[in-house]
Enzyme design. Structure first.
Site, PDB file in Angstrom:
ATOM      1  N   ASN A  23     -29.702  47.005  34.255  1.00  0.00           N
ATOM      2  CA  ASN A  23     -28.439  46.280  34.106  1.00  0.00           C
ATOM      3  C   ASN A  23     -27.390  47.040  33.296  1.00  0.00           C
ATOM      4  OD1 ASN A  23     -26.682  43.732  33.672  1.00  0.00           O
ATOM      5  ND2 ASN A  23     -27.315  44.277  31.584  1.00  0.00           N
TER       6      ASN A  23
ATOM      7  N   LYS B 149     -21.218  52.122  41.742  1.00  0.00           N
ATOM      8  CA  LYS B 149     -21.793  50.876  42.237  1.00  0.00           C
ATOM      9  C   LYS B 149     -22.110  50.945  43.728  1.00  0.00           C
ATOM     10  CE  LYS B 149     -21.899  48.784  38.277  1.00  0.00           C
ATOM     11  NZ  LYS B 149     -23.191  48.509  37.614  1.00  0.00           N
TER      12      LYS B 149
ATOM     13  N   ILE C 282     -17.634  38.637  35.836  1.00  0.00           N
ATOM     14  CA  ILE C 282     -18.421  37.696  35.043  1.00  0.00           C
ATOM     15  C   ILE C 282     -17.864  37.653  33.637  1.00  0.00           C
ATOM     16  CG2 ILE C 282     -20.748  37.083  34.267  1.00  0.00           C
ATOM     17  CD1 ILE C 282     -20.389  37.103  37.341  1.00  0.00           C
TER      18      ILE C 282
ATOM     19  N   ASP D  83     -31.125  48.534  24.706  1.00  0.00           N
ATOM     20  CA  ASP D  83     -29.678  48.705  24.634  1.00  0.00           C
ATOM     21  C   ASP D  83     -29.398  49.820  23.637  1.00  0.00           C
ATOM     22  OD1 ASP D  83     -26.711  48.064  24.282  1.00  0.00           O
ATOM     23  OD2 ASP D  83     -27.318  46.357  25.510  1.00  0.00           O
TER      24      ASP D  83
ATOM     25  N   TYR E   6     -16.289  53.840  38.696  1.00  0.00           N
ATOM     26  CA  TYR E   6     -17.103  52.622  38.693  1.00  0.00           C
ATOM     27  C   TYR E   6     -17.466  52.223  40.124  1.00  0.00           C
ATOM     28  CZ  TYR E   6     -18.593  47.883  37.418  1.00  0.00           C
ATOM     29  OH  TYR E   6     -19.314  46.728  37.237  1.00  0.00           O
TER      30      TYR E   6
ATOM     31  N   THR F  84     -18.105  38.254  30.489  1.00  0.00           N
ATOM     32  CA  THR F  84     -18.930  39.013  29.547  1.00  0.00           C
ATOM     33  C   THR F  84     -18.013  39.847  28.654  1.00  0.00           C
ATOM     34  OG1 THR F  84     -19.108  41.063  30.836  1.00  0.00           O
ATOM     35  CG2 THR F  84     -20.627  39.261  31.422  1.00  0.00           C
TER      36      THR F  84
END
Length: 246
Positions: free
Chosen positions: A87, A157, A186, A34, A153, A188
């Site tokens: 991810n 994707k 999600i 990360d 985005y 997050t």
């Protein structure tokens, strides 16, 4: 996942953190990567405290050389690379196309799409030396539908699905499986910037009546990374609480 070596990018929080923890719990040696060094190291500490094996490597996945360095670190530290979970991603600028900045467009494409090419370029090279491997690219439900104010985005994707399918065709004969997972919204840190009214509106778009949990997404990633998914490649697996059924 015993004796398997796994890279998880964007592993400091959210889906990445849950995935790293789950793979380690199942016996894998995990490289958590990360740009958030402190948070990433805390995930490693969490894994080690539970008896697992993990290391942290700071890398910006939008930079080709840092992807190469990440793969080299995994191989040097644990001897090989079996599974890669690509991810890392950002939500980016929330403007309509005519109002979107050029910088905002390029940043999202770089972090969310260029990173998949860079990552797989070096991950596949390492996996070929093993004679096998599994790569899981994290796309989104927005890899197959549009969404207002998120052109970059959505484009990235969608692109994630295209590069996943192509890579799977290119490397299936070498026993390297490559799949994509498409989470809905999600719970997050990516959702933290949304106000409660917008969150409720988004929840209403999921027939199951709630946001997903990172741990739920991690389970399908684990399956795809494991030998139990030995016949699965080139596919897209939505995990979306019914979002795409609307």
């Amino acid at each position: 996942m015993k004796n398997k070596v796994v890279i998880v990018t964007g592993g400091a929080s959210g889906i990445g953190e849950a995935t790293a923890v789950l793979f380690a719990r199942e016996g894998a040696s995990v490289v958590v990567s990360d740009i958030q060094e402190e948070k990433g190291k805390k995930v490693v500490q969490q894994i080690v405290a539970a008896g697992g094996k993990a290391s942290f490597f700071m890398a910006d996945v939008s930079v080709a050389e840092e992807n190469e360095a990440l793969v080299n670190f995994a191989v040097k530290t644990y001897g090989k690379l079996d599974v890669a979970v690509n991810n890392a991603g950002i939500g980016g600028e929330g403007n309509k196309i005519a109002d979107m900045s050029l910088e905002g467009w390029h940043k999202v494409i770089s972090v969310n799409l260029d990173s998949l090419f860079y990552g797989m370029k070096y991950q596949i090279a390492a996996m070929k030396k093993n004679g096998a491997g599994s790569i899981v690219n994290i796309s989104s439900i927005l890899g197959s539908v549009g969404f207002l104010g998120s052109a970059a985005y959505v484009a990235a994707k969608h692109g994630a699905l295209g590069i996943t399918k192509t890579a799977a065709l290119e490397y299936s004969s070498e026993n390297i499986r490559i799949n994509a997972v498409g989470p809905a919204f999600i719970d997050t840190p990516l959702l933290d910037r949304l106000d409660d009214e917008l969150k409720q509106k988004l929840i209403s778009m999921h027939p199951i009546g709630r946001f997903g949990k990172s741990e739920e997404v991690a389970e399908i990633i684990l399956w795809l990374g494991s030998d139990k998914a030995s016949f699965a490649t080139g596919a897209y697996y939505p995990i979306d609480g019914g979002y795409l059924a609307n």
